[in-house]
Design an enzyme around this catalytic site. Structure first.
Site, PDB file in Angstrom:
ATOM      1  N   HIS A   1     -23.208  16.967 105.338  1.00 19.29           N
ATOM      2  CA  HIS A   1     -24.135  18.063 105.036  1.00 19.29           C
ATOM      3  C   HIS A   1     -25.515  17.474 104.768  1.00 19.29           C
ATOM      4  O   HIS A   1     -25.635  16.423 104.129  1.00 19.29           O
ATOM      5  CB  HIS A   1     -23.639  18.848 103.819  1.00 19.29           C
ATOM      6  CG  HIS A   1     -24.458  20.058 103.505  1.00 19.29           C
ATOM      7  ND1 HIS A   1     -25.642  19.976 102.802  1.00 19.29           N
ATOM      8  CD2 HIS A   1     -24.281  21.366 103.793  1.00 19.29           C
ATOM      9  CE1 HIS A   1     -26.145  21.188 102.668  1.00 19.29           C
ATOM     10  NE2 HIS A   1     -25.346  22.051 103.266  1.00 19.29           N
TER      11      HIS A   1
ATOM     12  N   ASP B   1     -28.002  17.969 102.699  1.00 19.79           N
ATOM     13  CA  ASP B   1     -28.326  17.621 101.313  1.00 19.79           C
ATOM     14  C   ASP B   1     -27.501  16.443 100.821  1.00 19.79           C
ATOM     15  O   ASP B   1     -27.975  15.623 100.025  1.00 19.79           O
ATOM     16  CB  ASP B   1     -28.099  18.829 100.399  1.00 19.79           C
ATOM     17  CG  ASP B   1     -29.056  19.972 100.691  1.00 19.79           C
ATOM     18  OD1 ASP B   1     -30.197  19.691 101.100  1.00 19.79           O
ATOM     19  OD2 ASP B   1     -28.660  21.139 100.530  1.00 19.79           O
ATOM     20  N   LYS B   2     -26.259  16.347 101.299  1.00 17.31           N
ATOM     21  CA  LYS B   2     -25.416  15.225 100.888  1.00 17.31           C
ATOM     22  C   LYS B   2     -25.835  13.925 101.578  1.00 17.31           C
ATOM     23  O   LYS B   2     -25.687  12.840 101.015  1.00 17.31           O
ATOM     24  CB  LYS B   2     -23.950  15.540 101.187  1.00 17.31           C
ATOM     25  CG  LYS B   2     -23.316  16.379 100.098  1.00 17.31           C
ATOM     26  CD  LYS B   2     -23.134  15.555  98.845  1.00 17.31           C
ATOM     27  CE  LYS B   2     -23.422  16.370  97.615  1.00 17.31           C
ATOM     28  NZ  LYS B   2     -23.811  15.562  96.473  1.00 17.31           N
TER      29      LYS B   2
ATOM     30  N   GLU C   1     -36.080  10.045  95.703  1.00 16.43           N
ATOM     31  CA  GLU C   1     -35.819  11.312  96.388  1.00 16.43           C
ATOM     32  C   GLU C   1     -35.827  11.071  97.898  1.00 16.43           C
ATOM     33  O   GLU C   1     -36.583  10.241  98.401  1.00 16.43           O
ATOM     34  CB  GLU C   1     -36.892  12.346  96.043  1.00 16.43           C
ATOM     35  CG  GLU C   1     -37.158  12.493  94.551  1.00 16.43           C
ATOM     36  CD  GLU C   1     -35.976  13.058  93.784  1.00 16.43           C
ATOM     37  OE1 GLU C   1     -35.096  13.687  94.419  1.00 16.43           O
ATOM     38  OE2 GLU C   1     -35.927  12.879  92.554  1.00 16.43           O
TER      39      GLU C   1
ATOM     40  N   GLU D   1     -40.261   6.746  92.081  1.00 20.38           N
ATOM     41  CA  GLU D   1     -40.753   5.697  91.196  1.00 20.38           C
ATOM     42  C   GLU D   1     -39.663   4.664  90.945  1.00 20.38           C
ATOM     43  O   GLU D   1     -38.500   5.021  90.730  1.00 20.38           O
ATOM     44  CB  GLU D   1     -41.189   6.296  89.859  1.00 20.38           C
ATOM     45  CG  GLU D   1     -42.364   7.259  89.991  1.00 20.38           C
ATOM     46  CD  GLU D   1     -42.898   7.687  88.639  1.00 20.38           C
ATOM     47  OE1 GLU D   1     -44.116   7.849  88.507  1.00 20.38           O
ATOM     48  OE2 GLU D   1     -42.076   7.849  87.707  1.00 20.38           O
TER      49      GLU D   1
ATOM     50  N   LYS E   1     -18.683  22.640 105.564  1.00 16.39           N
ATOM     51  CA  LYS E   1     -18.645  23.289 104.257  1.00 16.39           C
ATOM     52  C   LYS E   1     -17.275  23.944 104.076  1.00 16.39           C
ATOM     53  O   LYS E   1     -16.639  24.338 105.059  1.00 16.39           O
ATOM     54  CB  LYS E   1     -19.738  24.368 104.130  1.00 16.39           C
ATOM     55  CG  LYS E   1     -21.147  23.847 104.348  1.00 16.39           C
ATOM     56  CD  LYS E   1     -22.181  24.964 104.240  1.00 16.39           C
ATOM     57  CE  LYS E   1     -22.450  25.333 102.804  1.00 16.39           C
ATOM     58  NZ  LYS E   1     -23.628  26.252 102.700  1.00 16.39           N
TER      59      LYS E   1
ATOM     60  N   PHE F   1     -20.767  26.195 115.885  1.00 10.99           N
ATOM     61  CA  PHE F   1     -21.442  25.289 114.948  1.00 10.99           C
ATOM     62  C   PHE F   1     -21.610  23.936 115.636  1.00 10.99           C
ATOM     63  O   PHE F   1     -21.047  22.943 115.226  1.00 10.99           O
ATOM     64  CB  PHE F   1     -20.623  25.173 113.668  1.00 10.99           C
ATOM     65  CG  PHE F   1     -21.322  24.484 112.510  1.00 10.99           C
ATOM     66  CD1 PHE F   1     -22.597  23.954 112.615  1.00 10.99           C
ATOM     67  CD2 PHE F   1     -20.667  24.369 111.291  1.00 10.99           C
ATOM     68  CE1 PHE F   1     -23.207  23.334 111.543  1.00 10.99           C
ATOM     69  CE2 PHE F   1     -21.270  23.747 110.203  1.00 10.99           C
ATOM     70  CZ  PHE F   1     -22.541  23.222 110.334  1.00 10.99           C
TER      71      PHE F   1
ATOM     72  N   ASP G   1     -30.649  21.754 109.708  1.00 11.11           N
ATOM     73  CA  ASP G   1     -31.204  22.224 108.443  1.00 11.11           C
ATOM     74  C   ASP G   1     -31.657  20.999 107.662  1.00 11.11           C
ATOM     75  O   ASP G   1     -30.902  20.045 107.507  1.00 11.11           O
ATOM     76  CB  ASP G   1     -30.139  23.005 107.658  1.00 11.11           C
ATOM     77  CG  ASP G   1     -30.697  23.727 106.452  1.00 11.11           C
ATOM     78  OD1 ASP G   1     -31.937  23.762 106.302  1.00 11.11           O
ATOM     79  OD2 ASP G   1     -29.902  24.247 105.650  1.00 11.11           O
ATOM     80  N   ALA G   2     -32.864  21.026 107.136  1.00  9.12           N
ATOM     81  CA  ALA G   2     -33.378  19.891 106.371  1.00  9.12           C
ATOM     82  C   ALA G   2     -32.547  19.673 105.108  1.00  9.12           C
ATOM     83  O   ALA G   2     -31.986  20.610 104.538  1.00  9.12           O
ATOM     84  CB  ALA G   2     -34.842  20.127 105.992  1.00  9.12           C
TER      85      ALA G   2
ATOM     86  N   ARG H   1     -29.849  19.034  95.730  1.00  3.66           N
ATOM     87  CA  ARG H   1     -29.741  20.482  95.945  1.00  3.66           C
ATOM     88  C   ARG H   1     -28.298  20.984  95.887  1.00  3.66           C
ATOM     89  O   ARG H   1     -28.057  22.167  96.106  1.00  3.66           O
ATOM     90  CB  ARG H   1     -30.357  20.874  97.290  1.00  3.66           C
ATOM     91  CG  ARG H   1     -31.862  20.834  97.295  1.00  3.66           C
ATOM     92  CD  ARG H   1     -32.464  21.774  98.317  1.00  3.66           C
ATOM     93  NE  ARG H   1     -32.064  21.456  99.683  1.00  3.66           N
ATOM     94  CZ  ARG H   1     -32.677  21.953 100.757  1.00  3.66           C
ATOM     95  NH1 ARG H   1     -33.687  22.797 100.609  1.00  3.66           N
ATOM     96  NH2 ARG H   1     -32.287  21.626 101.966  1.00  3.66           N
ATOM     97  N   LYS H   2     -27.356  20.124  95.584  1.00  5.91           N
ATOM     98  CA  LYS H   2     -25.958  20.553  95.517  1.00  5.91           C
ATOM     99  C   LYS H   2     -25.360  20.199  94.157  1.00  5.91           C
ATOM    100  O   LYS H   2     -24.281  19.611  94.051  1.00  5.91           O
ATOM    101  CB  LYS H   2     -25.151  19.917  96.660  1.00  5.91           C
ATOM    102  CG  LYS H   2     -25.454  20.541  98.021  1.00  5.91           C
ATOM    103  CD  LYS H   2     -24.943  21.975  98.081  1.00  5.91           C
ATOM    104  CE  LYS H   2     -25.308  22.663  99.378  1.00  5.91           C
ATOM    105  NZ  LYS H   2     -26.721  23.113  99.388  1.00  5.91           N
TER     106      LYS H   2
ATOM    107  N   LYS I   1     -30.895   8.473  90.681  1.00  2.52           N
ATOM    108  CA  LYS I   1     -31.389   8.130  89.345  1.00  2.52           C
ATOM    109  C   LYS I   1     -30.579   6.989  88.743  1.00  2.52           C
ATOM    110  O   LYS I   1     -29.344   6.994  88.798  1.00  2.52           O
ATOM    111  CB  LYS I   1     -31.298   9.351  88.425  1.00  2.52           C
ATOM    112  CG  LYS I   1     -32.150  10.523  88.893  1.00  2.52           C
ATOM    113  CD  LYS I   1     -31.943  11.751  88.027  1.00  2.52           C
ATOM    114  CE  LYS I   1     -32.787  12.923  88.535  1.00  2.52           C
ATOM    115  NZ  LYS I   1     -32.539  14.153  87.764  1.00  2.52           N
TER     116      LYS I   1
ATOM    117  N   LYS J   1     -31.638   7.537  83.028  1.00  2.00           N
ATOM    118  CA  LYS J   1     -31.903   8.966  83.133  1.00  2.00           C
ATOM    119  C   LYS J   1     -30.679   9.719  82.610  1.00  2.00           C
ATOM    120  O   LYS J   1     -29.603   9.691  83.221  1.00  2.00           O
ATOM    121  CB  LYS J   1     -32.172   9.374  84.581  1.00  2.00           C
ATOM    122  CG  LYS J   1     -33.602   9.122  85.060  1.00  2.00           C
ATOM    123  CD  LYS J   1     -33.911   7.690  85.272  1.00  2.00           C
ATOM    124  CE  LYS J   1     -35.249   7.485  85.982  1.00  2.00           C
ATOM    125  NZ  LYS J   1     -35.575   6.052  86.114  1.00  2.00           N
TER     126      LYS J   1
ATOM    127  N   ASP K   1     -30.009  12.755  82.642  1.00  2.69           N
ATOM    128  CA  ASP K   1     -29.466  13.732  83.572  1.00  2.69           C
ATOM    129  C   ASP K   1     -28.158  13.222  84.157  1.00  2.69           C
ATOM    130  O   ASP K   1     -27.218  13.996  84.379  1.00  2.69           O
ATOM    131  CB  ASP K   1     -30.446  13.983  84.726  1.00  2.69           C
ATOM    132  CG  ASP K   1     -31.522  14.987  84.378  1.00  2.69           C
ATOM    133  OD1 ASP K   1     -31.308  15.775  83.446  1.00  2.69           O
ATOM    134  OD2 ASP K   1     -32.572  14.980  85.037  1.00  2.69           O
TER     135      ASP K   1
END
Length: 422
Positions: free
Chosen positions: A16, A18-19, A44, A57, A182, A256, A264-265, A270-271, A291, A295, A297
């Site tokens: 995918h 985003d993955k 990123e 960074e 998906k 598909f 799709d970018a 995003r997941k 990260k 961090k 997060d």
């Protein structure tokens, strides 16, 4: 809690978009941590048609040091080439060799630069100041007894479907599959436990001809793909959950063929619900991939899962949600909140107190978490697809999935009980 309801979770494959971005970002984290365990990384990634862009960074002196390597704009000789090789290898491992996205021919841009001095001065330990959190925020951990992995069943099965399909694609057992896919699983719960799969959705990129609709549609080839997917579902879900009433949606658009970053970018982070608990628990909002473990997060979310999982494994609750909160530059957590959703065998406040008495946790400071769980290692590439939780701890990987806190929790609660009796 409601005792009877329908609940759904989704997953996405390693291919995918985003993955793909998450895996590239975590490959950079692993590369830098392999050079310097104290590296700082916030990477990123953007992927789109025949293009890969990374930015963010960093601080990793064997790779990037503006003072030492000023003649090459901070980069050590060969470092930028090594980063590009790692990125391209990641895309190759996933399996992208398509005209619209190819590991070898896609353009690559590296916009990483030095970490902000103002962030560094808040995070770094100095003098009497302990290491501070890399950012403010709230982080959640969750565990439940729906599966042996103590994960929500809807998400666990969604992950497993796609993992099985990816393994078959890589081995050649399903040569008609392409990397992007998906899944989505809907279960009916009665008395809080899953009793039936009411719907399963799988959309998978495929080679030409395996469409149900469109110019290239071939009914026989589509039937092969459909039957294959149903076979995977049957192999993953417990048989008692499936029946003639289970509804399947397999490539419901009808075709598909165009997928991945060409279709799709993709962007890092995003997941986040796929990465965590499939919507069965809150999420603080911060992504994990790209990260380093200063961090919170990332590291505090791992610690919260570790605590919640051990509480459920210890038989102290059937469901457990834990929240931690931090301020940038401050070492001590601002709050610890435990909610066992009415399933606990002891009070939630007693669990909070017990956690605070376990010395090995280091007060749940960023450094305490990193030290206890051994997070300053290149262990993150495998986390970036199919979820960060519910995975088997193996070697250095997924240390937050260990169940080595059960006895400590029981001992700490025993201390509390002794105090009450006194």
């Amino acid at each position: 809690m409601r005792s009877s309801y329908l609940f759904t979770s989704e997953s996405v494959s390693e291919g995918h978009p985003d993955k793909v971005a998450d895996q590239i970002s975590d490959a950079i984290v692993d590369l830098f941590l392999s050079k310097d365990p104290e590296a700082r990384v916030a990477c990123e990634t953007l992927v789109t048609t025949q293009r890969i862009v990374i930015g963010g960074e960093i601080r990793c002196r064997p790779v990037f040091d503006e003072d030492k390597f000023s003649d090459t704009h901070g980069w050590a000789p060969g470092a930028r080439d090594e980063i590009e090789q790692v990125v391209r290898h990641t895309v190759k491992r996933i399996g992208y060799e398509q005209e619209g996205f190819h590991w070898q021919t896609a353009s690559f841009e590296n916009h990483l630069h030095g970490q902000s001095a103002h962030i560094a001065q808040g995070v770094d330990a100095a003098g009497n100041k302990d290491e501070g959190a890399g950012d403010q925020g709230i982080m959640f951990g969750f565990a439940c007894d729906e599966t042996p992995e103590l994960m929500p069943a809807t998400l666990y099965y969604s992950h497993q479907i796609l993992e099985r399909m990816a393994a078959d694609r890589h081995s050649g057992a399903a040569p008609f599959l392409e990397p992007d896919a998906k899944s989505q699983v809907t279960l009916r719960y009665e008395n809080g436990s899953p009793v039936a799969a009411t719907a399963v959705v799988v959309s998978t990129q495929h080679k030409r001809g395996y469409s149900e609709k469109g110019d290239h549609a071939d009914p026989e080839l589509y039937a092969e793909l459909r039957d294959y997917v149903k076979g995977v579902v049957a192999a993953v879900l417990p048989p008692q959950l499936l029946s003639d009433e289970t509804v399947y949606h397999i490539n419901p658009t009808g075709a598909f063929e165009i997928g991945g970053p060409d279709g799709d970018a993709g962007l890092t982070g995003r997941k986040i619900i796929v990465d965590t608990y499939g919507g069965a628990a809150p999420h603080g909002g911060g992504a994990f991939s790209g990260k380093d473990p200063t961090k919170v997060d990332r590291s505090a979310a791992y610690a919260a899962r570790y605590l919640a999982k051990n509480i459920v494994a210890a038989g102290l609750a059937r469901r457990c949600t834990i929240q931690l909160a931090y301020a940038i530059g401050v070492s001590e957590p601002l709050s610890l909140y435990v909610d066992t959703h009415g399933t606990g065998t002891v009070g939630d406040d007693k669990l909070e107190q017990a956690i605070g008495r376990i010395e090995k946790l280091g007060g749940l400071t960023p450094r305490g978490i990193r030290t206890h769980l051994g997070l300053n290692r290149p262990i993150y590439g495998s986390t970036a697809a199919y979820g960060h939780f519910g995975r088997a701890p193996e070697g250095d990987s997924f240390p937050w999935e260990r169940l080595d806190l059960v006895d400590d929790l029981k001992a700490a609660l025993g201390t509390e009980a002794a105090r009450v009796d006194a």
